[in-house]
Write a protein that holds these residues in place. Sequence first.
Motif, PDB file in Angstrom:
ATOM      1  N   GLU A   1     -20.857  71.384  -4.217  1.00 32.30           N
ATOM      2  CA  GLU A   1     -19.525  71.207  -3.643  1.00 32.30           C
ATOM      3  C   GLU A   1     -18.481  72.013  -4.409  1.00 32.30           C
ATOM      4  O   GLU A   1     -17.574  72.611  -3.810  1.00 32.30           O
ATOM      5  CB  GLU A   1     -19.142  69.724  -3.644  1.00 32.30           C
ATOM      6  CG  GLU A   1     -17.782  69.458  -3.036  1.00 32.30           C
ATOM      7  CD  GLU A   1     -17.501  67.987  -2.758  1.00 32.30           C
ATOM      8  OE1 GLU A   1     -16.351  67.656  -2.444  1.00 32.30           O
ATOM      9  OE2 GLU A   1     -18.452  67.179  -2.858  1.00 32.30           O
ATOM     10  N   MET A   2     -18.600  72.054  -5.721  1.00 30.80           N
ATOM     11  CA  MET A   2     -17.651  72.812  -6.531  1.00 30.80           C
ATOM     12  C   MET A   2     -17.740  74.308  -6.229  1.00 30.80           C
ATOM     13  O   MET A   2     -16.728  75.015  -6.205  1.00 30.80           O
ATOM     14  CB  MET A   2     -17.893  72.542  -8.017  1.00 30.80           C
ATOM     15  CG  MET A   2     -17.532  71.112  -8.431  1.00 30.80           C
ATOM     16  SD  MET A   2     -18.056  70.711 -10.109  1.00 30.80           S
ATOM     17  CE  MET A   2     -16.803  71.558 -11.054  1.00 30.80           C
TER      18      MET A   2
ATOM     19  N   LYS B   1     -34.629  65.238   9.088  1.00 28.06           N
ATOM     20  CA  LYS B   1     -34.494  64.013   8.294  1.00 28.06           C
ATOM     21  C   LYS B   1     -34.247  64.357   6.827  1.00 28.06           C
ATOM     22  O   LYS B   1     -33.438  63.705   6.147  1.00 28.06           O
ATOM     23  CB  LYS B   1     -35.751  63.149   8.449  1.00 28.06           C
ATOM     24  CG  LYS B   1     -35.881  62.515   9.832  1.00 28.06           C
ATOM     25  CD  LYS B   1     -37.166  61.730   9.992  1.00 28.06           C
ATOM     26  CE  LYS B   1     -37.107  60.405   9.276  1.00 28.06           C
ATOM     27  NZ  LYS B   1     -38.283  59.553   9.593  1.00 28.06           N
ATOM     28  N   ASN B   2     -34.939  65.380   6.322  1.00 28.26           N
ATOM     29  CA  ASN B   2     -34.735  65.799   4.936  1.00 28.26           C
ATOM     30  C   ASN B   2     -33.316  66.319   4.715  1.00 28.26           C
ATOM     31  O   ASN B   2     -32.687  66.042   3.695  1.00 28.26           O
ATOM     32  CB  ASN B   2     -35.741  66.893   4.556  1.00 28.26           C
ATOM     33  CG  ASN B   2     -37.113  66.324   4.240  1.00 28.26           C
ATOM     34  OD1 ASN B   2     -37.247  65.145   3.935  1.00 28.26           O
ATOM     35  ND2 ASN B   2     -38.132  67.149   4.322  1.00 28.26           N
ATOM     36  N   ILE B   3     -32.828  67.096   5.674  1.00 35.27           N
ATOM     37  CA  ILE B   3     -31.465  67.631   5.551  1.00 35.27           C
ATOM     38  C   ILE B   3     -30.464  66.479   5.467  1.00 35.27           C
ATOM     39  O   ILE B   3     -29.577  66.466   4.604  1.00 35.27           O
ATOM     40  CB  ILE B   3     -31.128  68.553   6.739  1.00 35.27           C
ATOM     41  CG1 ILE B   3     -31.978  69.824   6.682  1.00 35.27           C
ATOM     42  CG2 ILE B   3     -29.643  68.920   6.728  1.00 35.27           C
ATOM     43  CD1 ILE B   3     -31.917  70.663   7.944  1.00 35.27           C
ATOM     44  N   ALA B   4     -30.602  65.513   6.371  1.00 31.49           N
ATOM     45  CA  ALA B   4     -29.680  64.370   6.376  1.00 31.49           C
ATOM     46  C   ALA B   4     -29.794  63.559   5.082  1.00 31.49           C
ATOM     47  O   ALA B   4     -28.793  63.098   4.527  1.00 31.49           O
ATOM     48  CB  ALA B   4     -29.966  63.482   7.582  1.00 31.49           C
ATOM     49  N   LYS B   5     -31.023  63.415   4.592  1.00 31.10           N
ATOM     50  CA  LYS B   5     -31.262  62.631   3.371  1.00 31.10           C
ATOM     51  C   LYS B   5     -30.636  63.292   2.150  1.00 31.10           C
ATOM     52  O   LYS B   5     -29.899  62.653   1.386  1.00 31.10           O
ATOM     53  CB  LYS B   5     -32.770  62.479   3.160  1.00 31.10           C
ATOM     54  CG  LYS B   5     -33.167  61.821   1.849  1.00 31.10           C
ATOM     55  CD  LYS B   5     -34.688  61.769   1.700  1.00 31.10           C
ATOM     56  CE  LYS B   5     -35.097  61.208   0.344  1.00 31.10           C
ATOM     57  NZ  LYS B   5     -36.574  61.202   0.176  1.00 31.10           N
TER      58      LYS B   5
ATOM     59  N   ILE C   1     -21.209  67.985   0.155  1.00 30.05           N
ATOM     60  CA  ILE C   1     -20.231  68.699   0.971  1.00 30.05           C
ATOM     61  C   ILE C   1     -20.763  68.928   2.388  1.00 30.05           C
ATOM     62  O   ILE C   1     -20.012  69.138   3.331  1.00 30.05           O
ATOM     63  CB  ILE C   1     -19.866  70.046   0.297  1.00 30.05           C
ATOM     64  CG1 ILE C   1     -18.663  70.689   0.974  1.00 30.05           C
ATOM     65  CG2 ILE C   1     -21.059  70.999   0.299  1.00 30.05           C
ATOM     66  CD1 ILE C   1     -17.387  69.934   0.816  1.00 30.05           C
ATOM     67  N   HIS C   2     -22.089  68.896   2.539  1.00 34.52           N
ATOM     68  CA  HIS C   2     -22.717  69.154   3.846  1.00 34.52           C
ATOM     69  C   HIS C   2     -22.793  67.912   4.724  1.00 34.52           C
ATOM     70  O   HIS C   2     -23.116  68.012   5.908  1.00 34.52           O
ATOM     71  CB  HIS C   2     -24.145  69.684   3.645  1.00 34.52           C
ATOM     72  CG  HIS C   2     -24.218  70.918   2.801  1.00 34.52           C
ATOM     73  ND1 HIS C   2     -23.792  72.152   3.242  1.00 34.52           N
ATOM     74  CD2 HIS C   2     -24.663  71.108   1.529  1.00 34.52           C
ATOM     75  CE1 HIS C   2     -23.975  73.054   2.290  1.00 34.52           C
ATOM     76  NE2 HIS C   2     -24.505  72.444   1.249  1.00 34.52           N
ATOM     77  N   ASP C   3     -22.523  66.742   4.154  1.00 30.64           N
ATOM     78  CA  ASP C   3     -22.718  65.488   4.890  1.00 30.64           C
ATOM     79  C   ASP C   3     -21.759  65.409   6.075  1.00 30.64           C
ATOM     80  O   ASP C   3     -20.562  65.647   5.934  1.00 30.64           O
ATOM     81  CB  ASP C   3     -22.477  64.307   3.945  1.00 30.64           C
ATOM     82  CG  ASP C   3     -23.088  63.020   4.480  1.00 30.64           C
ATOM     83  OD1 ASP C   3     -23.761  63.073   5.527  1.00 30.64           O
ATOM     84  OD2 ASP C   3     -22.895  61.969   3.843  1.00 30.64           O
TER      85      ASP C   3
END
Length: 548
Positions: A79-80, A297-301, A307-309
């Motif tokens: 995120e930084m 599912k892995n991406i969401a987890k 920052i991607h959520d």
Amino acid sequence: MLKIPAQKPNADIEVLIIDAQALVHTVIRGALLDAGIKQVKSAHNAYSALRLCQTTRFDMVLIAFDVKSDKDGFNLLEEMKYKGYITKTTCVIFLSADTSQGLVNCVVEMEPTDFWVKPLDRSKVIKRIHHILTIEKKLYALRYYFDQNEYPKVIYYAERQLEDPSLTMYYPHINRLIGKSLFNIKEYQAAQEFYQKLAKSYSYAWVQLGLAATLLKQNKIDEATELTTELLQRDDTKFATYDLLAEYHIDNEDYQQGYEIIQEATKLAPRSIERNRKSWNLARLNHDKVGQYLATKNIAKYAKNSIHDSPDLQLNVIRSGLDLAATLSDTESDKVLVSIEKSIERLKQEFGSTSDLADQLTIIEVRRLNLRQNKKQAEQVMLEHSRASALKNFEDNLDKVKAFHEVGLWEQSMRLLEQMKDDVENDSFTGKVLSEYLEQESKERQDIRYSPKELGEMASAYYKNKRYKPAYNLLCQAAQLSPNNPNITITLLKVLAILAEEDGLSDEETLSVEKCLETLEEATLSEVQQTKVNEYNERIDKAGVLQD
């Protein structure tokens, strides 16, 4: 001429320490003071760190993996970088007590300046701080030009620094920048010769990886294969070598091989959102519905609290689950749908009131109703939403294409799909894959108007009426859309066995038998499934179809 900003003296260097443990702050702060660095701020969680970054541009950031209370250090570091708080000129030191290979690979991919294993030893920390500061000062000009993409200047200045005996201990760092610069300006032959010369003096992993990359770019397959085979056996080069090979195969449109390699790399660094995205896109292109579902599912987890959520990630899990359910038997499909329906309810409870998701949830509901055999209701909802206009992003539009197609509004489906093809850039890894995927979708949706599950049901009706040729044609279409589904392949083999016994097989049907057997040989089958495969294979053999 590009002017290089003046370097800060140690006393003016701004440092941020991010760690939940007070002892870590004490040890590092003492080492920094020993090096003459006095501008040091502390944060014990991600929230505080981000607040401090809003007001101060830090030159050095030390960040722990186990930052407590909100998000881990990996997500915080990402995120930084995303927000510009950490740039290519920021010195980043990652701290962790966890040295598992998966975490180390993920951290290395974020390219920190250094990686320290906790608990920290004060004397070693002091030594590392002094070493890092010395390197940063010596290579400041080179790194500045490299960050500005001024690669010819990097090479010019680096070659002169290699003539300075006082910089002997920094020669590896200087040479590494030369190799990267040659590669970035696409001087692949010169880069190959440079790395080959370095390999005589250096045993660093980056030398061999750089050489492998230049060989692959020049399509020197024999040399590249020999080298990458060796590199895949080494823990320090395996991860990066998978990336090089995946990119090579995608560039050469061998998407199946690229997908297999990306899957292996993802196992080594499962937290990488970007690599999971690549795996997801390649899974779609290779008709791997299970792989597609797992990747989303892995991406969401792993994007949780990063920052991607976003709710889009949950939408993608639901969508890929619907794709998977459309290929399964009623019992298996029902299990997936129950899980999806729970996810839909959770999403509605959390975000249902936002207008941004209204269209997306409507499209998902159409697809869900269709899979639940409520086709009339699904069609009615879609007709009320029948404008073939594009939505806000690729995934929203793709889901709308599928919904149009599934309820029988094929013209609208194809019209929107053609619009999407014009909007995809194919000058990147993802762009190339998505462009190829849309071409594949366009052809298949033009030729095949039903889902694998629907095709299987139609084939079953023909089979019961002993109309084996039409059943065969429908099963071939189902197998094209879902080539990794063993049930479809076994049923196709059964129909081929009957055709072989009745009239013999055409050349095309014979090739279909061989393809079925190859697919099933690589699949994990139950005892019952394997018994069926053996039976149908024996019947085909007796009919004299497959002979040496």
